[in-house]
Write a protein that holds these residues in place. Structure first.
Motif, PDB file in Angstrom:
ATOM      1  N   ASN A   1       1.616  16.395   2.367  1.00  0.00           N
ATOM      2  CA  ASN A   1       1.192  15.033   2.052  1.00  0.00           C
ATOM      3  C   ASN A   1      -0.322  15.083   1.884  1.00  0.00           C
ATOM      4  O   ASN A   1      -1.065  15.209   2.849  1.00  0.00           O
ATOM      5  CB  ASN A   1       1.586  14.091   3.197  1.00  0.00           C
ATOM      6  CG  ASN A   1       1.052  12.704   2.985  1.00  0.00           C
ATOM      7  OD1 ASN A   1       0.961  12.235   1.867  1.00  0.00           O
ATOM      8  ND2 ASN A   1       0.683  12.041   4.075  1.00  0.00           N
TER       9      ASN A   1
ATOM     10  N   ALA B   1       1.298   8.120   5.609  1.00  0.00           N
ATOM     11  CA  ALA B   1       0.376   7.011   5.372  1.00  0.00           C
ATOM     12  C   ALA B   1      -1.016   7.575   5.129  1.00  0.00           C
ATOM     13  O   ALA B   1      -1.292   8.104   4.069  1.00  0.00           O
ATOM     14  CB  ALA B   1       0.396   6.046   6.551  1.00  0.00           C
ATOM     15  N   ASP B   2      -1.883   7.475   6.130  1.00  0.00           N
ATOM     16  CA  ASP B   2      -3.267   7.895   5.941  1.00  0.00           C
ATOM     17  C   ASP B   2      -3.556   9.311   6.422  1.00  0.00           C
ATOM     18  O   ASP B   2      -4.645   9.825   6.215  1.00  0.00           O
ATOM     19  CB  ASP B   2      -4.201   6.915   6.674  1.00  0.00           C
ATOM     20  CG  ASP B   2      -4.066   5.505   6.118  1.00  0.00           C
ATOM     21  OD1 ASP B   2      -3.860   5.378   4.899  1.00  0.00           O
ATOM     22  OD2 ASP B   2      -4.169   4.554   6.899  1.00  0.00           O
TER      23      ASP B   2
ATOM     24  N   TYR C   1       5.243   4.799  -3.049  1.00  0.00           N
ATOM     25  CA  TYR C   1       4.872   6.189  -2.792  1.00  0.00           C
ATOM     26  C   TYR C   1       5.207   7.052  -4.003  1.00  0.00           C
ATOM     27  O   TYR C   1       6.065   6.695  -4.827  1.00  0.00           O
ATOM     28  CB  TYR C   1       5.571   6.748  -1.546  1.00  0.00           C
ATOM     29  CG  TYR C   1       4.659   7.659  -0.776  1.00  0.00           C
ATOM     30  CD1 TYR C   1       3.676   7.142   0.051  1.00  0.00           C
ATOM     31  CD2 TYR C   1       4.734   9.042  -0.919  1.00  0.00           C
ATOM     32  CE1 TYR C   1       2.802   7.966   0.733  1.00  0.00           C
ATOM     33  CE2 TYR C   1       3.869   9.876  -0.236  1.00  0.00           C
ATOM     34  CZ  TYR C   1       2.902   9.333   0.591  1.00  0.00           C
ATOM     35  OH  TYR C   1       2.024  10.153   1.249  1.00  0.00           O
TER      36      TYR C   1
ATOM     37  N   VAL D   1      10.730   4.104   1.396  1.00  0.00           N
ATOM     38  CA  VAL D   1       9.538   3.269   1.226  1.00  0.00           C
ATOM     39  C   VAL D   1       9.873   1.864   1.732  1.00  0.00           C
ATOM     40  O   VAL D   1      10.813   1.237   1.244  1.00  0.00           O
ATOM     41  CB  VAL D   1       9.100   3.207  -0.246  1.00  0.00           C
ATOM     42  CG1 VAL D   1       7.881   2.301  -0.400  1.00  0.00           C
ATOM     43  CG2 VAL D   1       8.784   4.605  -0.764  1.00  0.00           C
TER      44      VAL D   1
ATOM     45  N   GLY E   1       5.330  -1.481   0.417  1.00  0.00           N
ATOM     46  CA  GLY E   1       4.874  -0.103   0.236  1.00  0.00           C
ATOM     47  C   GLY E   1       5.243   0.455  -1.128  1.00  0.00           C
ATOM     48  O   GLY E   1       6.004  -0.145  -1.897  1.00  0.00           O
TER      49      GLY E   1
ATOM     50  N   MET F   1       5.875  10.121   9.359  1.00  0.00           N
ATOM     51  CA  MET F   1       5.225   8.976   8.738  1.00  0.00           C
ATOM     52  C   MET F   1       4.235   9.461   7.685  1.00  0.00           C
ATOM     53  O   MET F   1       3.421  10.347   7.946  1.00  0.00           O
ATOM     54  CB  MET F   1       4.490   8.145   9.795  1.00  0.00           C
ATOM     55  CG  MET F   1       5.389   7.614  10.909  1.00  0.00           C
ATOM     56  SD  MET F   1       6.722   6.543  10.275  1.00  0.00           S
ATOM     57  CE  MET F   1       5.747   5.186   9.630  1.00  0.00           C
TER      58      MET F   1
ATOM     59  N   ARG G   1       0.853  -1.195   0.000  1.00  0.00           N
ATOM     60  CA  ARG G   1       0.000   0.000   0.000  1.00  0.00           C
ATOM     61  C   ARG G   1       0.884   1.238   0.000  1.00  0.00           C
ATOM     62  O   ARG G   1       2.100   1.153   0.127  1.00  0.00           O
ATOM     63  CB  ARG G   1      -0.905   0.007   1.223  1.00  0.00           C
ATOM     64  CG  ARG G   1      -0.160   0.037   2.552  1.00  0.00           C
ATOM     65  CD  ARG G   1      -1.089  -0.153   3.729  1.00  0.00           C
ATOM     66  NE  ARG G   1      -0.381  -0.132   5.004  1.00  0.00           N
ATOM     67  CZ  ARG G   1      -0.177   0.960   5.723  1.00  0.00           C
ATOM     68  NH1 ARG G   1      -0.624   2.135   5.281  1.00  0.00           N
ATOM     69  NH2 ARG G   1       0.452   0.904   6.877  1.00  0.00           N
ATOM     70  N   LYS G   2       0.254   2.391  -0.133  1.00  0.00           N
ATOM     71  CA  LYS G   2       1.000   3.648  -0.171  1.00  0.00           C
ATOM     72  C   LYS G   2       1.440   4.032   1.238  1.00  0.00           C
ATOM     73  O   LYS G   2       0.609   4.397   2.076  1.00  0.00           O
ATOM     74  CB  LYS G   2       0.151   4.740  -0.813  1.00  0.00           C
ATOM     75  CG  LYS G   2      -0.078   4.531  -2.304  1.00  0.00           C
ATOM     76  CD  LYS G   2      -0.915   5.641  -2.907  1.00  0.00           C
ATOM     77  CE  LYS G   2      -0.990   5.506  -4.420  1.00  0.00           C
ATOM     78  NZ  LYS G   2      -1.552   4.220  -4.857  1.00  0.00           N
ATOM     79  N   GLN G   3       2.745   3.926   1.469  1.00  0.00           N
ATOM     80  CA  GLN G   3       3.300   4.278   2.772  1.00  0.00           C
ATOM     81  C   GLN G   3       4.782   4.601   2.606  1.00  0.00           C
ATOM     82  O   GLN G   3       5.453   4.049   1.728  1.00  0.00           O
ATOM     83  CB  GLN G   3       3.124   3.124   3.767  1.00  0.00           C
ATOM     84  CG  GLN G   3       3.749   1.822   3.323  1.00  0.00           C
ATOM     85  CD  GLN G   3       3.642   0.744   4.376  1.00  0.00           C
ATOM     86  OE1 GLN G   3       3.691   1.037   5.577  1.00  0.00           O
ATOM     87  NE2 GLN G   3       3.504  -0.506   3.968  1.00  0.00           N
TER      88      GLN G   3
ATOM     89  N   LYS H   1      -2.247  10.708  -1.176  1.00  0.00           N
ATOM     90  CA  LYS H   1      -0.951  10.124  -0.817  1.00  0.00           C
ATOM     91  C   LYS H   1       0.135  10.489  -1.831  1.00  0.00           C
ATOM     92  O   LYS H   1       0.839   9.643  -2.368  1.00  0.00           O
ATOM     93  CB  LYS H   1      -1.082   8.614  -0.661  1.00  0.00           C
ATOM     94  CG  LYS H   1      -2.058   8.224   0.454  1.00  0.00           C
ATOM     95  CD  LYS H   1      -2.156   6.727   0.596  1.00  0.00           C
ATOM     96  CE  LYS H   1      -3.091   6.362   1.757  1.00  0.00           C
ATOM     97  NZ  LYS H   1      -4.462   6.827   1.561  1.00  0.00           N
TER      98      LYS H   1
ATOM     99  N   SER I   1       8.604  -0.584  -3.771  1.00  0.00           N
ATOM    100  CA  SER I   1       8.869  -1.148  -2.444  1.00  0.00           C
ATOM    101  C   SER I   1      10.356  -1.224  -2.135  1.00  0.00           C
ATOM    102  O   SER I   1      11.175  -1.427  -3.026  1.00  0.00           O
ATOM    103  CB  SER I   1       8.273  -2.555  -2.348  1.00  0.00           C
ATOM    104  OG  SER I   1       6.884  -2.528  -2.528  1.00  0.00           O
TER     105      SER I   1
END
Length: 289
Positions: A60, A45-46, A92, A86, A90, A43, A29-31, A64, A106
């Motif tokens: 951000n 993330a969300d 991004y 990343v 992950g 961080m 996922r996008k992180q 994302k 990743s």
């Protein structure tokens, strides 16, 4: 005592047995983690993040994407660096101060100046990234890896530089030049330059296959299983264990979406009847069929 024993036996049989089902291994996922010049880590993330880095506003957004925007003239004289890391599992996307867009895969890391001062735009990559570079013929864009440098003025290309894997640069649009050991190699769209030992080789590639990750897919064409499992290991953040190391040399052709669960991917590989794959927790065990 007999009555008590009968009572306990009946009670035990009536008790519900709890079954713990294994949670399917989900795709990446996008992180990411943003490291500022001060060493502070943020961080990504969300949550929505807004950071002021000495006149540079870093945001951000909900979709994302990390975006850099110069707010005053301070950044035109001072060069400071940020790093986006990343993790495994992950990916991004970020937009640099000059408008260049970077997609990070990743297990990758990009270190770059928050504003491009001077005569060049230089950054350093570990892992894999796809660049859509804003054109500026007066200020070359240079990507440094552990083995070579990529120099462009404005174009779209992919760079892959994972430890213990063959480094490569693939051109989607425009022109790039790869520099290594004082030699310059020019690459045109549809070509990939890669390292074979300390020698640079250039070959024609199918872009849909070569940069499939950028379009949210995995595409393998007669690819060694070891390479495929390396990709899956990073994206699903799992450990790969081979009962027979020789199986890594088997070749496969496969295509699937990156949002597929790992169980779905394993089913596809097992249908080839070349290998048997078992998933327990975060460990994938591979053996010959």
């Amino acid at each position: 005592p007999l009555s008590l024993g009968v009572f306990l036996l009946i009670r035990e049989n009536k008790q519900e047995k709890v079954v713990y089902a294994e949670v399917p291994v989900q795709p990446g996922r996008k992180q990411a983690v943003l490291t500022l010049s001060s060493g502070q880590q943020v961080m990504l993330a969300d949550t929505i993040v807004h950071v002021n880095e000495k006149g540079m506003v870093i945001s951000n957004f909900p979709d994302k994407v990390l975006v850099y925007k110069i707010m005053n003239d301070t950044m035109k004289t001072e060069t400071i660096y940020n790093t986006v890391t990343v993790p495994r599992g992950g990916e991004y996307k970020l937009v640099l101060a000059d408008g260049t867009i970077v997609w990070l895969n990743s297990d990758s890391q990009l270190t770059y100046p928050v504003a491009f001062n001077g005569d060049t735009r230089e950054l350093r990559l570990k892992g894999e990234a796809f660049f859509e570079v804003t054109k500026d013929i007066h200020k070359p864009f240079i990507v440094h890896t552990s083995q070579f440098d990529i120099r462009v003025t404005g174009t779209q290309f992919n760079v892959r530089s994972y430890p213990e894997e063959r480094e490569s640069a693939t051109l989607a649009e425009g022109n790039i030049q790869l520099e290594m050991n004082r030699h310059i190699y020019r690459i045109v769209p549809g070509q990939q330059a890669y390292l074979q030992g300390q020698e640079v080789k250039i070959k024609e590639v199918d872009l849909e296959h070569a940069i499939a990750w950028r379009h949210d897919a995995f595409s393998f064409k007669e690819e060694p299983l070891g390479n495929i499992m390396n990709e899956l290991s990073r994206w699903y953040d799992v450990h790969i264990f081979y009962l027979n190391p020789a199986v890594k040399k088997l070749h496969f052709t496969a295509w699937f979406r990156r949002n597929s669960s790992l169980e779905e991917v394993i089913d596809i590989l097992k249908k080839t009847q070349k290998i048997n794959v078992e998933l327990k927790g975060k460990t994938v065990t591979v053996r010959e069929f």
